[in-house]
Design a protein around this motif. Structure first.
Motif, PDB file in Angstrom:
ATOM      1  N   ASP A 100       0.839  -1.207   0.000  1.00  0.00           N
ATOM      2  CA  ASP A 100       0.000   0.000   0.000  1.00  0.00           C
ATOM      3  C   ASP A 100       0.871   1.254   0.000  1.00  0.00           C
ATOM      4  OD1 ASP A 100      -2.237  -1.610   0.006  1.00  0.00           O
ATOM      5  OD2 ASP A 100      -2.769  -1.193   2.107  1.00  0.00           O
ATOM      6  N   PHE A 101       1.946   1.226   0.769  1.00  0.00           N
ATOM      7  CA  PHE A 101       2.886   2.342   0.844  1.00  0.00           C
ATOM      8  C   PHE A 101       3.478   2.642  -0.534  1.00  0.00           C
ATOM      9  CE2 PHE A 101       7.366   3.590   1.348  1.00  0.00           C
ATOM     10  CZ  PHE A 101       7.267   4.693   2.183  1.00  0.00           C
ATOM     11  N   LEU A 102       3.989   1.611  -1.205  1.00  0.00           N
ATOM     12  CA  LEU A 102       4.611   1.812  -2.514  1.00  0.00           C
ATOM     13  C   LEU A 102       3.582   2.197  -3.571  1.00  0.00           C
ATOM     14  CD1 LEU A 102       7.212  -1.097  -2.404  1.00  0.00           C
ATOM     15  CD2 LEU A 102       7.641   1.355  -2.079  1.00  0.00           C
ATOM     16  N   VAL A 137       8.076  12.068  -5.111  1.00  0.00           N
ATOM     17  CA  VAL A 137       8.962  11.050  -4.537  1.00  0.00           C
ATOM     18  C   VAL A 137       9.425  10.088  -5.631  1.00  0.00           C
ATOM     19  CG1 VAL A 137       9.156   9.148  -2.886  1.00  0.00           C
ATOM     20  CG2 VAL A 137       7.867  11.204  -2.275  1.00  0.00           C
ATOM     21  N   LEU A 138      10.753   9.984  -5.783  1.00  0.00           N
ATOM     22  CA  LEU A 138      11.343   9.081  -6.768  1.00  0.00           C
ATOM     23  C   LEU A 138      12.143   7.951  -6.122  1.00  0.00           C
ATOM     24  CD1 LEU A 138      12.660  11.774  -9.274  1.00  0.00           C
ATOM     25  CD2 LEU A 138      10.461  10.561  -9.286  1.00  0.00           C
ATOM     26  N   VAL A 143       9.782  -6.918  -2.231  1.00  0.00           N
ATOM     27  CA  VAL A 143       8.862  -5.827  -2.592  1.00  0.00           C
ATOM     28  C   VAL A 143       9.563  -4.742  -3.415  1.00  0.00           C
ATOM     29  CG1 VAL A 143       7.227  -6.243  -0.709  1.00  0.00           C
ATOM     30  CG2 VAL A 143       9.114  -4.619  -0.369  1.00  0.00           C
ATOM     31  N   GLY A 144      10.815  -5.011  -3.841  1.00  0.00           N
ATOM     32  CA  GLY A 144      11.464  -4.113  -4.789  1.00  0.00           C
ATOM     33  C   GLY A 144      12.655  -3.312  -4.305  1.00  0.00           C
ATOM     34  N   PHE A 145      13.071  -3.480  -3.060  1.00  0.00           N
ATOM     35  CA  PHE A 145      14.256  -2.771  -2.563  1.00  0.00           C
ATOM     36  C   PHE A 145      15.515  -3.521  -2.969  1.00  0.00           C
ATOM     37  CE2 PHE A 145      11.034  -0.813  -0.092  1.00  0.00           C
ATOM     38  CZ  PHE A 145      11.527   0.416   0.300  1.00  0.00           C
ATOM     39  N   LYS A 150      11.425   4.530  -7.873  1.00  0.00           N
ATOM     40  CA  LYS A 150      10.119   4.499  -8.527  1.00  0.00           C
ATOM     41  C   LYS A 150      10.294   4.105  -9.986  1.00  0.00           C
ATOM     42  CE  LYS A 150       6.932   7.643  -7.708  1.00  0.00           C
ATOM     43  NZ  LYS A 150       6.228   8.940  -7.720  1.00  0.00           N
ATOM     44  N   PRO A 151       9.559   3.106 -10.434  1.00  0.00           N
ATOM     45  CA  PRO A 151       9.655   2.699 -11.840  1.00  0.00           C
ATOM     46  C   PRO A 151       9.162   3.831 -12.755  1.00  0.00           C
ATOM     47  CG  PRO A 151       8.382   1.106 -10.561  1.00  0.00           C
ATOM     48  CD  PRO A 151       8.623   2.278  -9.677  1.00  0.00           C
TER      49      PRO A 151
END
Length: 140
Positions: A75-77, A87-88, A108-110, A137-138
């Motif tokens: 939800d945050f992302l 925010v990038l 989750v992408g980090f 951020k993609p």
């Protein structure tokens, strides 16, 4: 340390997230009590205005292993991707010994971005490293 994570700490963390950053809570449906939260804050300098840092996530021990942490992160992302054009980048730091959490953050992408040697002093006087991690951020 576990005894440092008290109501005052949680309140201050949420407050920093609310002031220009992001703060999202998870609540028990029956009691409406806060059972988890994720927060990150702006650093306050223009050169870092595109960055959220100091990410903190916590889920009450009685509510862990139920997917609340993953849902908070997703939800945050999603909020950052859809609502926060400013925010990038998001940053967090994880203790090297917390391999399960690091794997979760990666899921989750980090990405791991290095190692802060001897940053954590354990209660027995020994040290361990912190692992700085970042999410970019993609491009849409």
């Amino acid at each position: 340390m576990e005894d440092e994570i008290n109501g005052d700490y949680v309140e201050k963390s949420l407050g920093r997230g609310i002031k220009g950053g992001v703060a999202i809570g998870a609540f028990d449906k029956a009691t409406l009590q806060l059972v988890g939260a994720i927060t990150a804050r702006k650093l306050g300098l223009k050169v870092f205005d595109h960055v959220l840092s100091g990410l903190i996530i916590g889920v009450h021990p009685e509510h862990q292993r139920k997917g609340i942490g993953r849902r908070l992160f997703l939800d945050f992302l999603e909020h950052i991707q859809s609502e926060r054009t400013d925010v990038l980048r998001v940053e967090l730091i994880a203790r090297e010994s917390y391999s399960r959490q690091i794997e979760f953050y990666e899921s989750v992408g980090f990405r791991r971005e290095g190692l802060f040697e001897r940053r954590i002093r354990r209660s027995d006087g020994t040290f361990e490293a912190d692992v700085p991690m970042g999410w970019i951020k993609p491009e849409l």
